[in-house]
Structure formats: C-alpha cells, structure tokens
Design a protein around this motif. Structure first.
Motif, PDB file in Angstrom:
ATOM      1  N   PRO A 113       0.835  -1.204   0.000  1.00  0.00           N
ATOM      2  CA  PRO A 113       0.000   0.000   0.000  1.00  0.00           C
ATOM      3  C   PRO A 113       0.873   1.259   0.000  1.00  0.00           C
ATOM      4  O   PRO A 113       1.922   1.299   0.657  1.00  0.00           O
ATOM      5  CB  PRO A 113      -0.799  -0.102   1.299  1.00  0.00           C
ATOM      6  N   VAL A 114       0.442   2.257  -0.735  1.00  0.00           N
ATOM      7  CA  VAL A 114       1.208   3.497  -0.864  1.00  0.00           C
ATOM      8  C   VAL A 114       1.518   4.102   0.503  1.00  0.00           C
ATOM      9  O   VAL A 114       2.638   4.584   0.732  1.00  0.00           O
ATOM     10  CB  VAL A 114       0.450   4.516  -1.757  1.00  0.00           C
ATOM     11  N   ASP A 115       0.579   4.042   1.434  1.00  0.00           N
ATOM     12  CA  ASP A 115       0.830   4.640   2.747  1.00  0.00           C
ATOM     13  C   ASP A 115       1.839   3.844   3.574  1.00  0.00           C
ATOM     14  O   ASP A 115       2.364   4.336   4.577  1.00  0.00           O
ATOM     15  CB  ASP A 115      -0.468   4.858   3.525  1.00  0.00           C
ATOM     16  N   ALA A 116       2.172   2.607   3.166  1.00  0.00           N
ATOM     17  CA  ALA A 116       3.177   1.805   3.868  1.00  0.00           C
ATOM     18  C   ALA A 116       4.580   2.028   3.315  1.00  0.00           C
ATOM     19  O   ALA A 116       5.560   1.660   3.959  1.00  0.00           O
ATOM     20  CB  ALA A 116       2.825   0.326   3.780  1.00  0.00           C
ATOM     21  N   VAL A 117       4.680   2.628   2.139  1.00  0.00           N
ATOM     22  CA  VAL A 117       5.987   2.811   1.494  1.00  0.00           C
ATOM     23  C   VAL A 117       6.970   3.588   2.366  1.00  0.00           C
ATOM     24  O   VAL A 117       8.118   3.153   2.536  1.00  0.00           O
ATOM     25  CB  VAL A 117       5.831   3.460   0.093  1.00  0.00           C
ATOM     26  N   ALA A 121      10.440   1.907   3.511  1.00  0.00           N
ATOM     27  CA  ALA A 121      11.666   2.566   3.033  1.00  0.00           C
ATOM     28  C   ALA A 121      12.549   2.987   4.197  1.00  0.00           C
ATOM     29  O   ALA A 121      13.775   2.826   4.146  1.00  0.00           O
ATOM     30  CB  ALA A 121      11.306   3.777   2.169  1.00  0.00           C
ATOM     31  N   ALA A 122      11.958   3.501   5.266  1.00  0.00           N
ATOM     32  CA  ALA A 122      12.739   3.922   6.438  1.00  0.00           C
ATOM     33  C   ALA A 122      13.457   2.725   7.066  1.00  0.00           C
ATOM     34  O   ALA A 122      14.631   2.829   7.449  1.00  0.00           O
ATOM     35  CB  ALA A 122      11.834   4.603   7.463  1.00  0.00           C
ATOM     36  N   TRP A 124      14.314  -0.033   5.480  1.00  0.00           N
ATOM     37  CA  TRP A 124      15.285  -0.486   4.486  1.00  0.00           C
ATOM     38  C   TRP A 124      16.530   0.397   4.474  1.00  0.00           C
ATOM     39  O   TRP A 124      17.640  -0.087   4.349  1.00  0.00           O
ATOM     40  CB  TRP A 124      14.599  -0.520   3.134  1.00  0.00           C
ATOM     41  N   TYR A 125      16.330   1.707   4.607  1.00  0.00           N
ATOM     42  CA  TYR A 125      17.468   2.640   4.598  1.00  0.00           C
ATOM     43  C   TYR A 125      18.397   2.418   5.782  1.00  0.00           C
ATOM     44  O   TYR A 125      19.531   2.882   5.770  1.00  0.00           O
ATOM     45  CB  TYR A 125      16.996   4.085   4.595  1.00  0.00           C
ATOM     46  N   GLN A 126      17.953   1.719   6.800  1.00  0.00           N
ATOM     47  CA  GLN A 126      18.791   1.496   7.971  1.00  0.00           C
ATOM     48  C   GLN A 126      19.721   0.298   7.825  1.00  0.00           C
ATOM     49  O   GLN A 126      20.611   0.124   8.654  1.00  0.00           O
ATOM     50  CB  GLN A 126      17.914   1.315   9.215  1.00  0.00           C
ATOM     51  N   ILE A 127      19.549  -0.527   6.791  1.00  0.00           N
ATOM     52  CA  ILE A 127      20.439  -1.674   6.660  1.00  0.00           C
ATOM     53  C   ILE A 127      21.815  -1.206   6.212  1.00  0.00           C
ATOM     54  O   ILE A 127      21.965  -0.186   5.541  1.00  0.00           O
ATOM     55  CB  ILE A 127      19.875  -2.759   5.707  1.00  0.00           C
ATOM     56  N   PRO A 142      17.944  10.170   3.456  1.00  0.00           N
ATOM     57  CA  PRO A 142      17.103   9.760   2.332  1.00  0.00           C
ATOM     58  C   PRO A 142      15.834  10.599   2.268  1.00  0.00           C
ATOM     59  O   PRO A 142      15.286  10.994   3.285  1.00  0.00           O
ATOM     60  CB  PRO A 142      16.770   8.300   2.630  1.00  0.00           C
ATOM     61  N   SER A 143      15.413  10.878   1.066  1.00  0.00           N
ATOM     62  CA  SER A 143      14.164  11.590   0.870  1.00  0.00           C
ATOM     63  C   SER A 143      13.058  10.572   0.654  1.00  0.00           C
ATOM     64  O   SER A 143      13.168   9.701  -0.193  1.00  0.00           O
ATOM     65  CB  SER A 143      14.281  12.504  -0.354  1.00  0.00           C
ATOM     66  N   LEU A 144      12.009  10.641   1.440  1.00  0.00           N
ATOM     67  CA  LEU A 144      10.891   9.721   1.300  1.00  0.00           C
ATOM     68  C   LEU A 144       9.755  10.425   0.579  1.00  0.00           C
ATOM     69  O   LEU A 144       8.677  10.634   1.109  1.00  0.00           O
ATOM     70  CB  LEU A 144      10.453   9.202   2.673  1.00  0.00           C
ATOM     71  N   LEU A 145      10.018  10.783  -0.663  1.00  0.00           N
ATOM     72  CA  LEU A 145       9.025  11.472  -1.471  1.00  0.00           C
ATOM     73  C   LEU A 145       7.897  10.507  -1.828  1.00  0.00           C
ATOM     74  O   LEU A 145       8.118   9.302  -1.936  1.00  0.00           O
ATOM     75  CB  LEU A 145       9.666  12.002  -2.753  1.00  0.00           C
ATOM     76  N   PRO A 146       6.686  11.021  -2.027  1.00  0.00           N
ATOM     77  CA  PRO A 146       5.605  10.122  -2.446  1.00  0.00           C
ATOM     78  C   PRO A 146       5.979   9.442  -3.755  1.00  0.00           C
ATOM     79  O   PRO A 146       6.617  10.042  -4.616  1.00  0.00           O
ATOM     80  CB  PRO A 146       4.418  11.073  -2.656  1.00  0.00           C
ATOM     81  N   VAL A 147       5.613   8.183  -3.890  1.00  0.00           N
ATOM     82  CA  VAL A 147       5.916   7.442  -5.107  1.00  0.00           C
ATOM     83  C   VAL A 147       4.634   6.895  -5.701  1.00  0.00           C
ATOM     84  O   VAL A 147       3.633   6.745  -5.019  1.00  0.00           O
ATOM     85  CB  VAL A 147       6.883   6.263  -4.821  1.00  0.00           C
ATOM     86  N   GLN A 148       4.700   6.608  -6.993  1.00  0.00           N
ATOM     87  CA  GLN A 148       3.574   5.980  -7.658  1.00  0.00           C
ATOM     88  C   GLN A 148       3.536   4.512  -7.250  1.00  0.00           C
ATOM     89  O   GLN A 148       4.569   3.883  -7.088  1.00  0.00           O
ATOM     90  CB  GLN A 148       3.735   6.075  -9.177  1.00  0.00           C
ATOM     91  N   PRO A 149       2.362   3.924  -7.088  1.00  0.00           N
ATOM     92  CA  PRO A 149       2.299   2.503  -6.768  1.00  0.00           C
ATOM     93  C   PRO A 149       2.920   1.684  -7.901  1.00  0.00           C
ATOM     94  O   PRO A 149       2.771   2.034  -9.072  1.00  0.00           O
ATOM     95  CB  PRO A 149       0.811   2.220  -6.627  1.00  0.00           C
TER      96      PRO A 149
END
Length: 170
Positions: A113-117, A121-122, A124-127, A142-149
């Motif tokens: 779901p888009v709201d879970a991205v 991502a947050a 994932w960026y920590q690995i 990291p920039s967590l800009l809205p993304v297209q599904p």
C-alpha cells in the motif's frame, strides 16, 4: 566501488540473456540494455540477493532470515568452477551474471500500500548495505518522497538483475 546492478524485465530467459549479456550469451558481442531497447533501471549497488531481498522481507513484514525466495542464476549456467582457475574464454571470468528475481517479489512490492511505502523505506534505509546518501538524499538523509504505486508489467512476467559491466552497461 562495489558491484553495479541493472534491473530490467524480459518475457523469457532467451530474451533476458540476449539483452543483458549478448546474442546467445556472447558477452564479447554484447551491447547495453539501452541499445537493445530493454526497459531497465541502473540500480547502482543494490544487490538483488541481500539488499533487494531485505526490502521484500520488510514489505512482507518478516525477518530477512525467514525469506524463502531468492533470485535464480540464469547465466552463466551453473555450476560455478570452485577451486579451479577459469579459462580466459570462460563466461565465469567475465564477472557478469544474470539472475531472475522471483515473481513473488515483484507481486509483494507491487501490492505494498502506498501509505506503507515510507515506513518500509525507512526500515530499508537502515540496513548496512544501503547508502542513503544517493541521488534522492536531502542533507545526507534519504528523501521519502511520495511514489507511484508499482504495477507488475502485464506483458512481461519476469524481472531480471544483472551486474553492469562495460559490455552491458550504459
């Protein structure tokens, strides 16, 4: 510098090998994915086995160690010549490999779901293997800009990853 990866989709193994490696696996005659007309992205150091595998595990909500799927080696054909020197004309000496990503991984990421991205991502960026200082970073974060599904391509059921090289990279 680490290993660089390209990700693209193709309809079958033969097409993937021809696009990523060269005609019939001939890496000496290979061209870039762009020249072959492949729909691809340059993913830099985002390794399909560990880095992408961890992203899929986060999207599934499971620990990476519980991940049961993994990319499949397509080229060169196994087995890897362990403990043996590779011949100068051996495909194993090129450093190129072609792996097919599990269709399930594509489906899991496409269904996120888009709201879970942002949360996935947050995590994932920590690995350790992800460098958040890449082109999407803002002030080193990291920039967590809205993304297209993501939507699986209907005409192409297979996703592929291959390390980039001078023979096949852009």
């Amino acid at each position: 510098m680490g290993v660089l990866y390209d990700y693209f989709h193709a309809t079958d193994h033969t097409t993937a090998v021809n696009q990523a490696i060269g005609p019939d696996g001939d890496w000496l005659r290979g061209t870039s994915l762009e020249e072959t007309g492949a729909d691809w992205i340059d993913a830099k150091c985002l390794d399909p086995n560990v880095v992408l595998g961890q992203l899929v595990a986060y999207a599934k909500g499971i620990p990476f160690t519980d991940q049961q799927d993994a990319p499949t080696l397509i080229w060169p054909e196994p087995p890897y010549p362990q403990g043996e020197p590779t011949a100068p004309d051996s495909p194993w000496g090129t450093g190129l490999i072609l792996q097919q990503l599990p269709d399930r991984w594509r489906d899991i990421l496409a269904a996120l779901p888009v709201d879970a991205v942002p949360m996935v991502a947050a995590q994932w960026y920590q690995i350790e293997e992800v460098d958040p200082g890449g082109p999407g970073a803002v002030d080193g974060r990291p920039s967590l800009l809205p993304v297209q599904p993501l939507k699986p391509p209907e005409h192409s059921p297979c996703l592929w990853a291959s390390p980039a090289s001078s023979a096949v990279s852009s």
